[in-house]
Design an enzyme around this catalytic site. Structure first.
Site, short mmCIF file in Angstrom:
data_model
loop_
_atom_site.label_atom_id
_atom_site.label_comp_id
_atom_site.label_asym_id
_atom_site.label_seq_id
_atom_site.Cartn_x
_atom_site.Cartn_y
_atom_site.Cartn_z
N SER A 19 2.99 -8.41 -3.78
CA SER A 19 3.67 -8.61 -2.51
C SER A 19 3.10 -9.74 -1.68
CB SER A 19 3.59 -7.32 -1.70
OG SER A 19 2.25 -7.05 -1.32
N SER B 265 -1.03 -6.73 -5.85
CA SER B 265 -0.28 -7.63 -4.98
C SER B 265 -0.90 -8.98 -4.70
CB SER B 265 0.02 -6.94 -3.64
OG SER B 265 0.96 -5.91 -3.81
N LYS C 184 -1.91 -13.13 5.34
CA LYS C 184 -0.73 -12.34 5.04
C LYS C 184 -0.28 -11.62 6.31
CE LYS C 184 0.85 -8.86 1.65
NZ LYS C 184 0.42 -8.06 0.48
#
Length: 486
Positions: free
Chosen positions: A151, A175, A76
């Site tokens: 997210s 997330s 990420k």
């Protein structure tokens, strides 16, 4: 090359039937083929990834074995990987290049994993849908007209689409778990502190955790096993009991397992299709001798309010550093003053959701409101954690929905922030309590995946993965993959 789980590829690499270089080349080819549609990847360094793969192959030929040696992984884009740009999904970090490796990235590299891409995310990890990235939203591989969840949208999509068998995301209030449910993969939020946060860009420091993502619980354990452990660079880090069992994860014996069902999580608001999948999943556990026990978490109704008061307060503090003075975007200032430059930089570089949370958090921490909002939220957090403690005096683990529904269309909730925040209603309480929890596939309703969430007491991460592995040994939902074309 055929897609497979990390464990499939682990066995092929160890047997000499596969090479790390061939796996990495195939992964990069797949990204080039599919990502114009899925938008999961923000940056790659093909030369560097292939060089790391060749080094892994040398180690394999020399007889070295580690759980992740030679396996591709994506990161990420709020985790530092030295030498690559890091954007956190925001324009305000334009031009920033990571000068060091996050601890979890460093440990993966030392164990021979091969990072192949930095992945898309909601800006600064603020979002439940993936729509708040400054660089076009990632798309759900099961239906690109639907959100993938956020997210950690890009990391989850990368695993679901077969870019890599392993990924790292971050989980503040759900997330990794929410997009895992929307995209039919497995994701873990570990006990707070079990994975070092050093090198993870802070959003809400008391809530943020690095979260591994994979197809199966067994795959999760491979990556998790080389990352766990205390870190002198993170004062909140702790050691995980039983971590040596992760690399050869066994399936738990489900006979006699007491599974708590929080009545507050199974009330009105669940989509009927999701409820049906949960009931079917729970019958699998019952069929193996597990016992279902209703429990209560009475302060759940305060969880969303508590979470967003605390989260936005920490956001307002953590994001004050992104001001154009030291790194990233710097807007021109016609008036020539530093305050004007900072204001223009933040206005130009930060998106609407980030600004909304900064403003809310600043208000909560302001004079006259600190005691009324922030301090009261801290007290509510303690009550929420106490609810879980009381429940675990009666049961071994808890099971719940991950989200009230399945993936929704782009734009369906962006004009209604409260509706968007409520997508996390079942994931934020565990984050407030710092507990380990995972999302794993429970099946499909109307052609879309939905997950079941397992929650354990603090530091029960290994047992939680063993229970998930047992469930996945009895089902095949997690092995279903989307049909994709360029």
């Amino acid at each position: 090359m055929a897609l497979g789980t990390a464990m499939d590829w682990r066995e092929g690499l160890d047997a000499g039937d596969l090479s790390s270089e061939s796996l990495v080349r195939a992964a990069l080819d797949r990204i080039r083929t599919l990502d114009a549609t899925l938008h999961a990847v923000l940056a790659t360094d093909e030369t560097r990834s292939l060089e790391l793969a060749r080094r892994a192959d040398t180690r394999l030929r020399a007889g070295e074995r580690t759980p992740v040696l030679g396996l591709p992984i994506v990161l990420k884009d709020n985790l530092h990987w030295s030498g690559l740009p890091m954007t956190c999904g925001s324009r305000v970090l334009d031009g920033y290049v990571a000068p060091y490796d996050a601890t979890v990235v460093c440990r993966l590299l030392e164990a021979g994993a091969i990072p192949i891409a930095k992945t898309n995310l909601d800006e600064f990890a603020m979002g439940s849908s993936g729509e708040y990235s400054a660089f076009d939203a990632a798309r759900n591989p099961w239906d690109p007209s639907l959100v993938p969840g956020g997210s950690s949208s890009g990391s989850v999509v990368a695993v679901a689409a077969g870019y890599a068998p392993l990924a790292l995301g971050s989980d503040t209030g759900g997330s990794v778990r929410l997009p895992a449910s929307f995209c039919n993969v497995t994701a873990l939020r570990p006990t707070y502190g079990v994975l070092s946060r050093y090198g993870l860009t802070a959003m809400a420091s008391s809530l943020d955790q690095v979260g591994p993502i994979a197809t199966t619980a067994q795959d999760l354990a491979l990556a998790f096993s080389v990352m766990v452990g205390g870190d002198p660079l993170d004062s909140t880090s702790v050691d995980l009991p039983g971590a040596e069992q992760l690399a050869s994860l066994r399936a738990a014996d489900l006979k006699g397992l007491r599974i708590g069902l929080p009545r507050e999580y199974f009330a009105d608001g669940l989509e009927p299709g999701v409820r049906s999948l949960l009931d079917s999943a729970l019958r699998v556990f019952e069929g193996q001798g597990a016992r279902l026990v209703e429990v209560s978490l009475p302060h759940t109704r305060y969880a969303i309010d508590t979470y967003y008061l605390l989260c936005t307060s920490e956001v307002s503090s953590n994001l004050s550093r992104f001001d154009g003075v030291r790194y990233g975007l710097r807007a021109s200032s016609p008036e020539g003053g530093v305050p004007d430059m900072i204001a223009r930089t933040r206005d130009l570089g930060l998106g609407d959701e980030v600004k909304r949370r900064i403003l809310l958090g600043t208000f909560c921490l302001s004079k006259g409101y600190y005691d009324a909002f922030y301090m009261k939220a801290l007290k509510a957090r303690t009550l929420i954690a106490a609810d879980f403690h009381a429940a675990f005096a009666q049961v071994d683990i808890l099971a719940s929905p991950v989200s009230p529904g399945t993936a929704f269309p782009f734009g369906a909730k962006t004009d209604d922030p409260l509706s968007m925040y409520l997508a996390d209603v079942f994931t934020v309480p565990t984050a407030l309590a710092g507990l380990p929890c995972l999302s794993m596939p429970a099946g499909f309703t109307s052609g879309l995946p939905a997950g079941i969430q397992l929650i354990g007491p603090a530091l029960s991460d290994v047992h939680l993965l063993e229970v998930a592995h047992a469930f996945q040994s009895l089902t095949r939902h997690h092995l279903e993959t989307p049909t994709l074309s360029a």
